[in-house]
Design an enzyme around this catalytic site. Structure first.
Site, PDB file in Angstrom:
ATOM      1  N   GLY A 149     -11.054   1.358  20.916  1.00 16.07           N
ATOM      2  CA  GLY A 149     -12.163   0.383  20.136  1.00 16.07           C
ATOM      3  C   GLY A 149     -13.436   0.472  20.893  1.00 16.07           C
ATOM      4  N   VAL A 150     -13.833  -0.846  21.004  1.00 17.73           N
ATOM      5  CA  VAL A 150     -15.252  -1.094  21.762  1.00 17.73           C
ATOM      6  C   VAL A 150     -15.349  -0.314  23.065  1.00 17.73           C
ATOM      7  CG1 VAL A 150     -16.652  -2.903  22.705  1.00 17.73           C
ATOM      8  CG2 VAL A 150     -15.581  -3.430  20.529  1.00 17.73           C
ATOM      9  N   ASP A 151     -14.205  -0.557  23.852  1.00 20.85           N
ATOM     10  CA  ASP A 151     -14.283   0.300  25.109  1.00 20.85           C
ATOM     11  C   ASP A 151     -14.459   1.832  25.142  1.00 20.85           C
ATOM     12  OD1 ASP A 151     -14.161   0.397  27.984  1.00 20.85           O
ATOM     13  OD2 ASP A 151     -11.739   0.515  28.021  1.00 20.85           O
ATOM     14  N   ASN A 155     -10.223  -2.677  29.323  1.00 25.49           N
ATOM     15  CA  ASN A 155      -8.929  -2.764  29.785  1.00 25.49           C
ATOM     16  C   ASN A 155      -9.127  -2.910  31.538  1.00 25.49           C
ATOM     17  OD1 ASN A 155      -8.572  -0.178  30.932  1.00 25.49           O
ATOM     18  ND2 ASN A 155      -8.433   0.520  28.753  1.00 25.49           N
ATOM     19  N   SER A 167     -10.842  -9.533  22.533  1.00 24.38           N
ATOM     20  CA  SER A 167      -9.525  -9.689  22.309  1.00 24.38           C
ATOM     21  C   SER A 167      -8.846 -10.014  20.821  1.00 24.38           C
ATOM     22  CB  SER A 167      -8.844 -11.108  22.965  1.00 24.38           C
ATOM     23  OG  SER A 167      -8.911 -10.842  24.547  1.00 24.38           O
ATOM     24  N   THR A 168      -9.935  -9.724  19.801  1.00 24.80           N
ATOM     25  CA  THR A 168      -9.156 -10.185  18.632  1.00 24.80           C
ATOM     26  C   THR A 168      -8.873  -8.818  17.795  1.00 24.80           C
ATOM     27  OG1 THR A 168     -11.614  -9.861  17.594  1.00 24.80           O
ATOM     28  CG2 THR A 168     -10.826 -11.885  18.174  1.00 24.80           C
ATOM     29  N   GLY A 169      -8.961  -7.538  18.401  1.00 22.09           N
ATOM     30  CA  GLY A 169      -8.512  -6.391  18.034  1.00 22.09           C
ATOM     31  C   GLY A 169      -7.090  -6.140  18.308  1.00 22.09           C
ATOM     32  N   ASP A 209     -23.413  -2.558  14.939  1.00 24.62           N
ATOM     33  CA  ASP A 209     -22.956  -1.751  15.943  1.00 24.62           C
ATOM     34  C   ASP A 209     -23.229  -2.169  17.420  1.00 24.62           C
ATOM     35  OD1 ASP A 209     -21.961   0.324  17.929  1.00 24.62           O
ATOM     36  OD2 ASP A 209     -22.403   1.903  16.532  1.00 24.62           O
TER      37      ASP A 209
END
Length: 192
Positions: A43-45, A35, A134-136, A21
């Site tokens: 997501g992560v953000d 963003n 960027s992979t999500g 995590d």
């Protein structure tokens, strides 16, 4: 604290690929796949903002009010407090949306990693942890991203040894293993 599994070590152990995590990483800085608004998201953000608390959002609002009133440009990076996270700082970067940058996606993705490392160096940080930028939802194919990221990190770390450890943190084993199989750490080739 989550359980972590190391999948691979590269470039003399300076790069560690692991499953875990990102918000549990006790490093000098974690990188937020933000963003452009810097005001939180999914997501992560979203996870970073939720766990880190309001201090991160306050710092991001200050950056928007002073340095980037129109939003953080893709490939750029800024640093804030980490609030209640175990990391000391959060470095925010905006990854490219795949297919939206007229073929400039590899350069922009590489810049996310390069600029994040430059910001870490500017603040004399020694350890940093990245998500798979960027992979999500931004749709960057993981195998293509692995090549871009591994080349960019290899170049950055070869140029300067002040960064002792770079962690690439994946939430799932399959994503971590896919990254390792496609990565080209230390190999020559056209750079991004």
């Amino acid at each position: 604290m989550s359980v972590e599994t190391v999948i691979g070590r590269h470039l003399g152990g300076r790069i560690i690929v692991l499953i875990g995590d990102l918000t549990d990483q006790a490093v000098d800085a974690i990188v937020n796949a933000a963003n452009a608004s810097l005001l939180g998201g999914g997501g992560v953000d979203g996870a970073i903002h939720r766990r880190g608390g309001p201090a991160i959002l306050e710092a991001c609002r200050a950056i928007r009010a002073t340095r980037y009133p129109k939003g953080l440009p893709t490939g750029e990076a800024v640093i804030t407090t980490a609030g209640e996270l175990p990391a000391r700082h959060v470095i925010h970067t905006v990854g490219p949306i795949y297919g939206q940058h007229r073929g400039d996606e590899p350069r922009l993705l590489a810049n996310c990693y390069r600029r994040s490392i430059e910001v870490a160096r500017e603040h004399e940080l020694a350890t940093i942890a990245f998500p798979a930028i960027s992979t999500g939802v931004y749709g960057y194919p993981a195998d293509e991203a692995a090549v871009v990221v591994s080349r960019a990190l290899s170049q950055c770390l070869a140029a300067d040894d002040s960064l002792a450890e770079v962690r690439l943190v994946f939430f799932s084993r399959s994503h971590a293993e896919s990254f390792v199989s496609a990565a080209v750490f230390g190999q020559s080739g056209e750079s991004a």
